[in-house]
Design a protein around this motif. Structure first.
Motif, PDB file in Angstrom:
ATOM      1  N   SER A  44       0.814  -1.217   0.000  1.00  6.11           N
ATOM      2  CA  SER A  44       0.000   0.000   0.000  1.00  6.11           C
ATOM      3  C   SER A  44       0.843   1.261   0.000  1.00  6.11           C
ATOM      4  O   SER A  44       0.431   2.289  -0.528  1.00  6.11           O
ATOM      5  N   ARG A  45       2.051   1.225   0.582  1.00  6.57           N
ATOM      6  CA  ARG A  45       2.913   2.407   0.639  1.00  6.57           C
ATOM      7  C   ARG A  45       4.338   2.133   0.183  1.00  6.57           C
ATOM      8  O   ARG A  45       5.237   2.918   0.438  1.00  6.57           O
ATOM      9  N   HIS A  46       4.556   1.003  -0.475  1.00  8.15           N
ATOM     10  CA  HIS A  46       5.915   0.689  -0.930  1.00  8.15           C
ATOM     11  C   HIS A  46       5.898  -0.088  -2.252  1.00  8.15           C
ATOM     12  O   HIS A  46       4.907  -0.717  -2.597  1.00  8.15           O
ATOM     13  N   ILE A  47       7.027   0.016  -2.942  1.00 10.54           N
ATOM     14  CA  ILE A  47       7.295  -0.822  -4.116  1.00 10.54           C
ATOM     15  C   ILE A  47       8.755  -1.229  -3.997  1.00 10.54           C
ATOM     16  O   ILE A  47       9.632  -0.373  -3.876  1.00 10.54           O
ATOM     17  N   ASN A  48       9.018  -2.530  -3.993  1.00  9.94           N
ATOM     18  CA  ASN A  48      10.383  -3.036  -3.961  1.00  9.94           C
ATOM     19  C   ASN A  48      10.696  -3.704  -5.299  1.00  9.94           C
ATOM     20  O   ASN A  48       9.941  -4.549  -5.761  1.00  9.94           O
ATOM     21  N   LEU A  49      11.811  -3.304  -5.894  1.00 12.22           N
ATOM     22  CA  LEU A  49      12.271  -3.919  -7.134  1.00 12.22           C
ATOM     23  C   LEU A  49      13.276  -4.995  -6.770  1.00 12.22           C
ATOM     24  O   LEU A  49      14.306  -4.711  -6.153  1.00 12.22           O
ATOM     25  N   VAL A 150      18.196   2.288 -15.098  1.00  9.85           N
ATOM     26  CA  VAL A 150      17.216   1.329 -15.627  1.00  9.85           C
ATOM     27  C   VAL A 150      16.330   0.830 -14.490  1.00  9.85           C
ATOM     28  O   VAL A 150      15.106   0.763 -14.625  1.00  9.85           O
ATOM     29  N   TRP A 151      16.937   0.510 -13.353  1.00  9.94           N
ATOM     30  CA  TRP A 151      16.145   0.061 -12.199  1.00  9.94           C
ATOM     31  C   TRP A 151      15.150   1.134 -11.780  1.00  9.94           C
ATOM     32  O   TRP A 151      13.989   0.844 -11.493  1.00  9.94           O
ATOM     33  N   LEU A 152      15.602   2.388 -11.720  1.00  5.97           N
ATOM     34  CA  LEU A 152      14.707   3.498 -11.345  1.00  5.97           C
ATOM     35  C   LEU A 152      13.565   3.640 -12.343  1.00  5.97           C
ATOM     36  O   LEU A 152      12.416   3.906 -11.960  1.00  5.97           O
ATOM     37  N   ILE A 153      13.862   3.478 -13.610  1.00  2.64           N
ATOM     38  CA  ILE A 153      12.824   3.575 -14.639  1.00  2.64           C
ATOM     39  C   ILE A 153      11.794   2.469 -14.451  1.00  2.64           C
ATOM     40  O   ILE A 153      10.586   2.727 -14.483  1.00  2.64           O
ATOM     41  N   VAL A 154      12.251   1.241 -14.242  1.00  2.00           N
ATOM     42  CA  VAL A 154      11.334   0.105 -14.039  1.00  2.00           C
ATOM     43  C   VAL A 154      10.461   0.335 -12.808  1.00  2.00           C
ATOM     44  O   VAL A 154       9.245   0.138 -12.849  1.00  2.00           O
ATOM     45  N   LEU A 155      11.058   0.793 -11.722  1.00  2.47           N
ATOM     46  CA  LEU A 155      10.316   1.015 -10.480  1.00  2.47           C
ATOM     47  C   LEU A 155       9.359   2.192 -10.606  1.00  2.47           C
ATOM     48  O   LEU A 155       8.181   2.079 -10.242  1.00  2.47           O
ATOM     49  N   THR A 156       9.812   3.339 -11.134  1.00  9.39           N
ATOM     50  CA  THR A 156       8.930   4.506 -11.219  1.00  9.39           C
ATOM     51  C   THR A 156       7.815   4.306 -12.241  1.00  9.39           C
ATOM     52  O   THR A 156       6.738   4.884 -12.088  1.00  9.39           O
ATOM     53  N   CYS A 157       8.037   3.479 -13.237  1.00  9.61           N
ATOM     54  CA  CYS A 157       6.972   3.152 -14.176  1.00  9.61           C
ATOM     55  C   CYS A 157       5.822   2.469 -13.425  1.00  9.61           C
ATOM     56  O   CYS A 157       4.649   2.774 -13.648  1.00  9.61           O
ATOM     57  N   GLU A 158       6.153   1.570 -12.515  1.00  7.92           N
ATOM     58  CA  GLU A 158       5.122   0.919 -11.697  1.00  7.92           C
ATOM     59  C   GLU A 158       4.464   1.924 -10.756  1.00  7.92           C
ATOM     60  O   GLU A 158       3.262   1.857 -10.510  1.00  7.92           O
ATOM     61  N   LEU A 159       5.223   2.872 -10.236  1.00  2.95           N
ATOM     62  CA  LEU A 159       4.678   3.922  -9.374  1.00  2.95           C
ATOM     63  C   LEU A 159       3.643   4.741 -10.152  1.00  2.95           C
ATOM     64  O   LEU A 159       2.554   5.030  -9.645  1.00  2.95           O
TER      65      LEU A 159
END
Length: 174
Positions: A44-49, A150-159
């Motif tokens: 609910s308040r996090h995303i872990n790659l 690339v990791w930031l892009i993958v994670l922020t895309c999900e955000l």
């Protein structure tokens, strides 16, 4: 050549996502090839790659949203970055990598999101899947970017995806 990644929901009722290399139409069956290249543990308040579902306790990047409406976030893991929503009614997000700002642009009534750098160059494009039960969409990242970006892009895309979905639910009263 750009890097293409396809996002799928882990299961019908899961927030988590599996990310595969390539532009796939259907999700491979569990235990078959290709295997996911990333696993997104979404709370609910996090995303872990993570590299895979067994490494949730030691993610590559960990994103924690802050504030009552989760309009800002801190991202840690080899780097420290911040992200924020671009306005009270915007689904777009901006994040910082190596002192450079990157902005996701989300056009209304479009399933195409574009990530641009501080100079206005397109860095990545996400094509959201329409009317698919498990496929979320396909991300294309332009070549020549370091792994942490690339990791930031993958994670922020999900955000961004999470924010768009939340806005759609609110608009439809569900």
């Amino acid at each position: 050549m750009d890097t293409t990644l396809t996002y799928f929901r882990k299961s019908a009722f899961s927030r988590d996502a599996l990310v595969y290399a390539g532009d796939l139409d259907t999700q491979p069956a569990e235990g078959t090839l290709p295997s996911p290249v990333y696993y997104l543990d979404v709370g609910s308040r996090h995303i872990n790659l993570c590299r895979n579902a067994t490494q949730v306790t030691s993610p590559l990047l960990a994103c924690k949203q802050h504030g009552m409406l989760g309009r800002s976030a801190t991202i840690r893991g080899g780097i420290i970055s911040s992200a924020h929503r671009n306005g009270a009614f915007s689904n777009a997000w901006t994040f910082v990598y190596m002192a450079e700002e990157f902005k996701w642009s989300i056009a209304r009534w479009s399933n195409r999101w574009t990530l641009v750098d501080g100079r206005g160059n397109t860095v990545a494009v996400f094509e959201r899947a329409s009317f698919r039960a498990s496929k979320i969409g396909t991300l294309s990242i332009m070549p020549g970017h370091p792994e942490h970006l690339v990791w930031l892009i993958v994670l922020t895309c999900e955000l961004v995806h999470r924010t768009v979905k939340s806005s759609e639910r609110a608009a439809h009263g569900s």
